[in-house]
Scaffold this active site. Sequence first.
Site, PDB file in Angstrom:
ATOM      1  N   ASP A  31       0.843  -1.193   0.000  1.00  0.00           N
ATOM      2  CA  ASP A  31       0.000   0.000   0.000  1.00  0.00           C
ATOM      3  C   ASP A  31       0.884   1.251   0.000  1.00  0.00           C
ATOM      4  O   ASP A  31       1.873   1.330   0.727  1.00  0.00           O
ATOM      5  CB  ASP A  31      -0.925  -0.017   1.232  1.00  0.00           C
ATOM      6  CG  ASP A  31      -2.072   0.960   1.084  1.00  0.00           C
ATOM      7  OD1 ASP A  31      -3.227   0.504   0.974  1.00  0.00           O
ATOM      8  OD2 ASP A  31      -1.817   2.188   1.083  1.00  0.00           O
ATOM      9  N   ASN A  88     -12.823  -3.083   2.550  1.00  0.00           N
ATOM     10  CA  ASN A  88     -13.650  -1.898   2.788  1.00  0.00           C
ATOM     11  C   ASN A  88     -14.678  -1.847   1.657  1.00  0.00           C
ATOM     12  O   ASN A  88     -14.316  -1.949   0.483  1.00  0.00           O
ATOM     13  CB  ASN A  88     -12.792  -0.627   2.754  1.00  0.00           C
ATOM     14  CG  ASN A  88     -11.869  -0.526   3.948  1.00  0.00           C
ATOM     15  OD1 ASN A  88     -12.248  -0.910   5.059  1.00  0.00           O
ATOM     16  ND2 ASN A  88     -10.666  -0.039   3.742  1.00  0.00           N
ATOM     17  N   GLN A  95     -14.151   3.093   1.380  1.00  0.00           N
ATOM     18  CA  GLN A  95     -13.548   2.516   0.174  1.00  0.00           C
ATOM     19  C   GLN A  95     -13.210   3.661  -0.779  1.00  0.00           C
ATOM     20  O   GLN A  95     -14.053   4.529  -1.037  1.00  0.00           O
ATOM     21  CB  GLN A  95     -14.505   1.532  -0.510  1.00  0.00           C
ATOM     22  CG  GLN A  95     -13.851   0.862  -1.722  1.00  0.00           C
ATOM     23  CD  GLN A  95     -14.724  -0.185  -2.407  1.00  0.00           C
ATOM     24  OE1 GLN A  95     -15.863  -0.446  -1.988  1.00  0.00           O
ATOM     25  NE2 GLN A  95     -14.195  -0.788  -3.449  1.00  0.00           N
ATOM     26  N   VAL A  97     -10.871   3.037  -3.736  1.00  0.00           N
ATOM     27  CA  VAL A  97     -10.565   2.505  -5.069  1.00  0.00           C
ATOM     28  C   VAL A  97     -11.594   1.409  -5.358  1.00  0.00           C
ATOM     29  O   VAL A  97     -11.654   0.404  -4.637  1.00  0.00           O
ATOM     30  CB  VAL A  97      -9.132   1.942  -5.141  1.00  0.00           C
ATOM     31  CG1 VAL A  97      -8.856   1.370  -6.532  1.00  0.00           C
ATOM     32  CG2 VAL A  97      -8.103   3.022  -4.801  1.00  0.00           C
ATOM     33  N   HIS A 101     -10.216  -5.189  -3.399  1.00  0.00           N
ATOM     34  CA  HIS A 101      -8.874  -5.477  -2.870  1.00  0.00           C
ATOM     35  C   HIS A 101      -9.001  -5.851  -1.406  1.00  0.00           C
ATOM     36  O   HIS A 101      -9.765  -5.241  -0.661  1.00  0.00           O
ATOM     37  CB  HIS A 101      -7.930  -4.290  -3.053  1.00  0.00           C
ATOM     38  CG  HIS A 101      -8.497  -2.986  -2.584  1.00  0.00           C
ATOM     39  ND1 HIS A 101      -9.434  -2.265  -3.301  1.00  0.00           N
ATOM     40  CD2 HIS A 101      -8.279  -2.284  -1.449  1.00  0.00           C
ATOM     41  CE1 HIS A 101      -9.752  -1.176  -2.642  1.00  0.00           C
ATOM     42  NE2 HIS A 101      -9.067  -1.167  -1.509  1.00  0.00           N
ATOM     43  N   HIS A 103      -7.212  -5.920   2.080  1.00  0.00           N
ATOM     44  CA  HIS A 103      -6.088  -5.361   2.839  1.00  0.00           C
ATOM     45  C   HIS A 103      -5.544  -6.440   3.771  1.00  0.00           C
ATOM     46  O   HIS A 103      -6.325  -7.131   4.456  1.00  0.00           O
ATOM     47  CB  HIS A 103      -6.556  -4.202   3.735  1.00  0.00           C
ATOM     48  CG  HIS A 103      -6.999  -2.973   3.005  1.00  0.00           C
ATOM     49  ND1 HIS A 103      -6.194  -1.872   2.827  1.00  0.00           N
ATOM     50  CD2 HIS A 103      -8.186  -2.665   2.426  1.00  0.00           C
ATOM     51  CE1 HIS A 103      -6.862  -0.927   2.175  1.00  0.00           C
ATOM     52  NE2 HIS A 103      -8.077  -1.383   1.917  1.00  0.00           N
TER      53      HIS A 103
HETATM   54  P1  DGP Z   1      -9.638   1.480   0.136  1.00  0.00           P
HETATM   55  O1  DGP Z   1      -9.713   2.759   0.894  1.00  0.00           O
HETATM   56  O2  DGP Z   1     -10.106   0.249   0.927  1.00  0.00           O
HETATM   57  O3  DGP Z   1     -10.329   1.588  -1.218  1.00  0.00           O
HETATM   58  O4  DGP Z   1      -8.093   1.225  -0.122  1.00  0.00           O
HETATM   59  C1  DGP Z   1      -7.379   1.755  -1.190  1.00  0.00           C
HETATM   60  C2  DGP Z   1      -5.938   1.681  -0.804  1.00  0.00           C
HETATM   61  O5  DGP Z   1      -5.155   1.877  -1.968  1.00  0.00           O
HETATM   62  C3  DGP Z   1      -5.513   2.741   0.200  1.00  0.00           C
HETATM   63  O6  DGP Z   1      -5.075   2.100   1.396  1.00  0.00           O
HETATM   64  C4  DGP Z   1      -4.365   3.473  -0.469  1.00  0.00           C
HETATM   65  C5  DGP Z   1      -3.991   2.562  -1.602  1.00  0.00           C
HETATM   66  N1  DGP Z   1      -3.533   3.241  -2.793  1.00  0.00           N
HETATM   67  C6  DGP Z   1      -4.108   4.303  -3.411  1.00  0.00           C
HETATM   68  N2  DGP Z   1      -3.412   4.641  -4.500  1.00  0.00           N
HETATM   69  C7  DGP Z   1      -2.378   3.752  -4.597  1.00  0.00           C
HETATM   70  C8  DGP Z   1      -1.304   3.575  -5.520  1.00  0.00           C
HETATM   71  O7  DGP Z   1      -1.157   4.304  -6.505  1.00  0.00           O
HETATM   72  N3  DGP Z   1      -0.444   2.553  -5.264  1.00  0.00           N
HETATM   73  C9  DGP Z   1      -0.586   1.726  -4.186  1.00  0.00           C
HETATM   74  N4  DGP Z   1       0.319   0.742  -4.031  1.00  0.00           N
HETATM   75  N5  DGP Z   1      -1.588   1.857  -3.297  1.00  0.00           N
HETATM   76  C10 DGP Z   1      -2.459   2.862  -3.504  1.00  0.00           C
END
Ligand code: DGP
Length: 115
Positions: A31, A88, A95, A97, A101, A103
């Site tokens: 992350d 999430n 949430q 994205v 996914h 976590h």
């Molecule tokens: P959520 O809030 O459950 O949708 O989690 C999305 C997660 O994605 C958040 O913990 C941050 C992570 N994230 C956002 N942008 C990027 C990225 O460009 N690269 C990576 N590796 N993680 C990202």
Amino acid sequence: MAEKTLFQRIMDGELPGDIVYEDEQCVVLRDINPQAPVHLLIIPRKPIPSLNEVTEEDAPLIGHLFVVARQMAEREGIARTGYRTVFNTGPDAQQSVYHLHLHLLGGRKFTWPPG
Ligand code: DGP
């Protein structure tokens, strides 16, 4: 065609990502904004937006994500001390994205209930 998700673009090599594992069904990234010493995202290649869109047909895929989470927990040295696995889903769960996914968080003590 629907716009690619952020995670789809990382999986396709269009954006950088710290990929620590991949197989035919999923990719695992660190992350970018870690909430614990170990914070991995286990992402299916299939672009399911959230748990709300998961169907019976996806059951083996969802099971696979958890098997990979277990393997990653062992690899990261947190299997014995403990960890959290979280999907999430939707705005109330923050949430951000909309590409499913899982976590995997560990390496510190968590509180319950979560914030
Ligand atoms: P959520 O809030 O459950 O949708 O989690 C999305 C997660 O994605 C958040 O913990 C941050 C992570 N994230 C956002 N942008 C990027 C990225 O460009 N690269 C990576 N590796 N993680 C990202």
